[in-house]
Design an enzyme around this catalytic site. Structure first.
Site, PDB file in Angstrom:
ATOM      1  N   ASP A   1       0.882  -1.161   0.000  1.00  0.00           N
ATOM      2  CA  ASP A   1       0.000   0.000   0.000  1.00  0.00           C
ATOM      3  C   ASP A   1       0.923   1.214   0.000  1.00  0.00           C
ATOM      4  O   ASP A   1       1.616   1.473   0.987  1.00  0.00           O
ATOM      5  CB  ASP A   1      -0.889  -0.002   1.242  1.00  0.00           C
ATOM      6  CG  ASP A   1      -1.868   1.169   1.270  1.00  0.00           C
ATOM      7  OD1 ASP A   1      -1.618   2.179   0.587  1.00  0.00           O
ATOM      8  OD2 ASP A   1      -2.883   1.085   1.996  1.00  0.00           O
TER       9      ASP A   1
ATOM     10  N   TYR B   1     -10.579  14.811  -9.959  1.00  0.00           N
ATOM     11  CA  TYR B   1      -9.863  14.095 -11.013  1.00  0.00           C
ATOM     12  C   TYR B   1      -8.951  15.061 -11.763  1.00  0.00           C
ATOM     13  O   TYR B   1      -7.787  14.752 -12.053  1.00  0.00           O
ATOM     14  CB  TYR B   1     -10.857  13.440 -11.970  1.00  0.00           C
ATOM     15  CG  TYR B   1     -10.212  12.517 -12.987  1.00  0.00           C
ATOM     16  CD1 TYR B   1      -9.925  11.193 -12.654  1.00  0.00           C
ATOM     17  CD2 TYR B   1      -9.902  12.965 -14.271  1.00  0.00           C
ATOM     18  CE1 TYR B   1      -9.339  10.339 -13.577  1.00  0.00           C
ATOM     19  CE2 TYR B   1      -9.308  12.116 -15.198  1.00  0.00           C
ATOM     20  CZ  TYR B   1      -9.029  10.806 -14.847  1.00  0.00           C
ATOM     21  OH  TYR B   1      -8.432   9.957 -15.756  1.00  0.00           O
TER      22      TYR B   1
ATOM     23  N   LYS C   1      -4.777  14.620 -11.942  1.00  0.00           N
ATOM     24  CA  LYS C   1      -4.015  14.326 -13.158  1.00  0.00           C
ATOM     25  C   LYS C   1      -3.085  15.471 -13.544  1.00  0.00           C
ATOM     26  O   LYS C   1      -1.972  15.234 -14.041  1.00  0.00           O
ATOM     27  CB  LYS C   1      -4.977  13.975 -14.296  1.00  0.00           C
ATOM     28  CG  LYS C   1      -5.816  12.736 -14.006  1.00  0.00           C
ATOM     29  CD  LYS C   1      -4.958  11.544 -13.571  1.00  0.00           C
ATOM     30  CE  LYS C   1      -5.759  10.316 -13.216  1.00  0.00           C
ATOM     31  NZ  LYS C   1      -4.911   9.196 -12.747  1.00  0.00           N
TER      32      LYS C   1
END
Length: 301
Positions: free
Chosen positions: A71, A171, A175
């Site tokens: 993780d 989002y 990005k």
């Protein structure tokens, strides 16, 4: 690199990460493939793909795949991973930060005040914090020798993302941030003879996307009835071959700090997707899809 490449593909359980790992396997690399799904456990994505499967594909492609369940938000797990690579290999040539896992958390059409704040903040942690944590621990090993390569995997080139809203604030920010991580690390790595870039695939035929359209890789063109522009899509191996081309290019420092795409690099290096084509998705998206023209990939793949 004339000797065997030692690579870490962080976030290689599925999608682009799996494609990158397999393509590095094609190049004969030893690839540590990490993710949260493995060892009999699934991540919050709750999908069947595992790091063990990815490692087997790397080995079958001609390399050596080594699966490690990690993780990348857990610092001690990442530290232990890098210490293991150091102990077993004594070096790291390629780091690919492809950790993501935010698809199911994104409410695509919700405004920032409508979106779950907990989900939104976790998206940013999964997309950005994981990359920073991994680089923090891995880069001292990578810069031990000149010639290392760092690839920050994202969605959209820096040029495209600068002028286009990516549907959701969380989002969008995730990005754009990863593009900037490639740029920033390039400045820090250059004095050590290492190279960092950000890289985007085009419209990816990932396991999740194929499932979304109810198709498989074998009959993916059936999805064109629902979404004609899907004709420009590419397999995860295509962007993987972009990474392999960079990793095996002795002149890769010319790309340092740049935002790259699989389709753009295919025009330079000459690699192809599994069907022999070279889909140039981001040029197509701008010139055809965003321009409102009918779907037609002529001249784009």
């Amino acid at each position: 690199m004339s000797e065997q490449i030692i690579a870490l593909v962080a976030g290689a359980t599925r999608g682009a990460g799996r494609g990158v790992a397999v393509a590095l396997g094609e190049a004969g690399a030893t690839v540590y493939v990490t993710g949260r799904s493995g060892g009999g456990r699934r991540s919050e994505m709750d999908r069947p793909e595992t790091v063990e499967e990815t490692a087997e594909l790397v080995t079958a492609a001609g390399g050596r795949g080594i699966p490690v369940v990690v993780d990348h938000l857990e610092r001690e797990q990442v530290r232990a991973l890098v210490e293991r690579i150091d102990a077993e290999q004594g070096r790291l040539d390629v780091l690919v930060n492809d950790i993501w896992g935010g698809e199911l958390l994104t409410d695509w059409n919700a405004k920032v005040w409508e979106h779950s704040l907990d989900d939104g903040m976790r998206i940013l942690r999964l997309a950005v914090d994981t990359h920073i944590i991994t680089s923090h621990y891995a880069l001292p090993l990578l810069v031990r020798r000149p010639g290392g390569l760092v690839v920050e995997m994202t969605d959209g080139t820096a040029e495209y993302n600068a002028d286009h809203y990516r549907i959701s604030l969380f989002y969008d920010l995730a990005k754009v941030s990863v593009n900037r991580l490639g740029y920033a690390q390039a400045r820090e790595l250059a004095p050590f003879g290492a190279t960092a870039v950000s890289l985007t695939p085009g419209w990816l035929r990932s396991e999740l996307m194929l499932e979304h359209f109810g198709v498989t890789e074998e009959n993916w063109r059936d999805a064109l009835e629902k979404e004609p522009h899907f004709a420009i899509s590419e397999t995860p191996l295509f962007v993987g071959r972009a990474v392999a081309a960079l990793a095996t290019d002795p002149e890769r420092a010319r790309w340092n700090g740049q935002s790259l795409s699989s389709g753009g690099l295919a025009q330079v290096y000459g690699f192809t997707d599994v069907d022999g084509s070279r889909p140039d998705a981001w040029r197509y998206i701008v010139e055809v899809q965003d321009a409102g023209r009918p779907a037609d990939v002529t001249g784009y793949r």
